[in-house]
Design an enzyme around this catalytic site. Structure first.
Site, short mmCIF file in Angstrom:
data_model
loop_
_atom_site.label_atom_id
_atom_site.label_comp_id
_atom_site.label_asym_id
_atom_site.label_seq_id
_atom_site.Cartn_x
_atom_site.Cartn_y
_atom_site.Cartn_z
N LYS A 181 0.86 -1.17 0.00
CA LYS A 181 0.00 0.00 0.00
C LYS A 181 0.91 1.23 0.00
O LYS A 181 1.47 1.61 1.02
CB LYS A 181 -0.90 -0.01 1.24
CG LYS A 181 -2.00 1.08 1.20
CD LYS A 181 -1.47 2.38 1.74
CE LYS A 181 -2.50 3.49 1.64
NZ LYS A 181 -1.91 4.84 1.83
N CYS B 183 13.35 10.56 8.07
CA CYS B 183 13.38 10.29 9.50
C CYS B 183 14.80 10.27 10.05
O CYS B 183 14.99 10.10 11.25
CB CYS B 183 12.66 8.98 9.82
SG CYS B 183 13.40 7.54 9.02
#
Length: 484
Positions: free
Chosen positions: A173, A281
């Site tokens: 996804k 990140c």
């Protein structure tokens, strides 16, 4: 539209749906790239059934045969490097150089998967006379990977090559902001010879994420995104008795000591805070300056002024992101911090509809300010002053996050002290973005990761497999004791 409509990829082909659609817009200039379907449980169920149908034959194929497909796939990534780079550039907003580096990292991740036959060979031991114990790593079945917007090509490759090569079948996804790269990945995997149904792509938003967490026939879920959503995904998936590793956000601290090499430190800090427009990140978004580091800060400012939006600095992902980042800057300034380099209201000529924030450096930030504690996800560096190294480590250790930390110093002893005491899963010494290279794994601590095992490298092998232990005895003449 610049690209054809995005469709789900199920059982080896693109399929149309009757769902609502969402526009995919380039953050570079606001251009309409494509549209994508907002799938739900019905569309996911079709993909899971295709994966289930493919699993018996795929998992039965010897590992050394499965990885031959990924050798071919690696070659296809190399042959299509420029096209894939352009896709990342357009849908994510990275510079072309950053986009190319992302695809090259995907190639390295695929290369690691090709080495799996050397890493997951079974174990066998004669535990008693005539008695053998054997250990094998077996796939889980149908698994799912939920990917973020900031690395549309690389982050899917954190999971796809390893999970599939180890014998699982996958549902990917992608982020609804960057779904086009995922479609091209599916095409190239099929071209490499991956059987239909082994890899499937289901597009959508929150509904499809919830459906993945709830689906009874999905055995494991990986997630990369914000900490807020990572917690939700982890709780929901594990509550449904699935394995889950969920990577969240970060607030990475770069500790700068007075003895640090000025040029090396300035270049490293500036690159860490601004690379990929700060949307990673591993970005160094908080610098903790220990003692008299003003000459180093002056050099960082000098380096930051060389970073130009639209040239060597890409866009942020959306108008909402731009507004949120600039709000953090304004609030810090209003609270008493000093803006040394101001990237607010950046506009790139010819791309006035794009979403750009210039490099921003803010000094005299205090640990209680939101910009010091929260993930900004933009090209912004908050400088916090500390009197001692222990004070700096206290600031780092009180963060809820624990993805990465770095120290800039010429002292091996002080570097070792930070390595041993920083509360983060990935540590850098004179390296602003301490991303481990394969076979070393990627993963943080604290609220930067939920679940066991890391998402890449050797650690990921344990996540994507389960152990089967077999004990055999064939010679009755060997006798019997307590071990047999």
């Amino acid at each position: 539209m610049i690209y054809p409509e995005v469709r789900n990829y199920v059982a080896g082909r693109f399929v149309s749906t009757n769902t609502d659609t969402l526009e995919v817009v380039s953050p570079l200039d606001g251009a309409l790239l494509s549209t994508m379907p907002l799938s739900g449980m019905n569309e996911l169920d079709e993909a899971v059934k295709a994966a289930q149908a493919a699993f018996p034959a795929w998992s039965a194929m010897p590992l050394k045969e499965r990885v031959q497909i990924f050798y071919r796939y690696k070659t296809l990534l190399e042959q299509n490097l420029e096209e894939l780079t352009e896709l990342v550039h357009r849908e994510n907003g990275k510079t072309m150089g950053e986009a190319r580096a992302e695809v090259e990292k995907s190639i390295e991740l695929t290369e690691f998967a090709c080495s799996l036959p050397q890493l997951v060979a079974g174990e066998i031991l004669e535990v008693s006379a005539g008695v053998e114990c054997r250990l094998e790593k077996k796939p889980l079945g149908v698994v799912a990977s939920i990917a973020p917007f900031n690395f549309p090509n690389m982050v899917p490759h954190w999971t796809i090559p390893n999970a599939l090569a180890l014998g699982n079948c996958m549902i990917l996804k992608p982020s609804e902001k960057v779904p086009i790269s995922a479609s091209r990945i599916a095409e190239l995997l099929t071209e490499a010879g991956l059987p239909a149904g082994v890899f499937n792509v289901v597009n959508g938003g929150q509904e499809i994420v919830e459906a993945i967490c709830d689906h009874p026939d999905i055995q494991a879920v990986s997630f990369v995104g914000s900490t807020k959503v990572a917690k939700i995904v982890y709780r929901r998936a594990t509550n449904n008795l699935k394995r889950c590793v969920a990577l969240g956000g970060a607030k990475n601290h770069l500790i700068v000591l007075p003895d640090a090499n000025v040029a090396l430190t300035a270049a490293g800090v500036a690159a860490s805070m601004s690379g990929c427009a700060g949307q990673r990140c591993m970005a160094g978004s908080a610098m903790v300056g220990v003692g008299p580091v003003d000459p180093i800060i002056a050099k960082i400012v000098e380096e930051a002024k060389k970073i130009i939006p639209g040239q060597n600095l890409g866009s942020v992902i959306s108008r909402e992101s731009k507004e949120r980042i600039e709000k953090y800057i304004s609030e810090a300034e209003a609270a008493g911090a000093k803006v040394l380099v101001d990237g607010r209201n950046a506009v790139v000529q010819g791309k006035e509809n794009g979403y750009y924030v210039g490099p921003t450096i803010i000094d005299f930030v205090t640990p209680d300010m939101a910009i010091a504690k929260e993930e900004v996800f933009g090209p912004v560096l908050a400088i916090i002053r500390a009197k001692t190294l222990d004070d700096a480590l206290q600031i780092e250790n009180t963060s809820n996050y624990g993805n990465a930390a770095a120290v800039f110093t010429q002292s091996g002893g002080l570097a070792r002290y930070v390595m041993e005491n920083a509360s983060a899963g990935m540590i850098g010494v004179n390296v602003g973005v301490p991303v481990p290279r394969e076979p070393f794994s990627f993963g943080g601590w604290n609220e930067s990761k939920f679940g066991t095992c890391d998402i890449t490298g050797k650690s990921s092998i344990e996540f994507w497999t389960q152990m089967k232990k077999t004990t055999t005895k064939w010679n009755p003449e060997a006798g019997i004791n307590w071990m047999s």
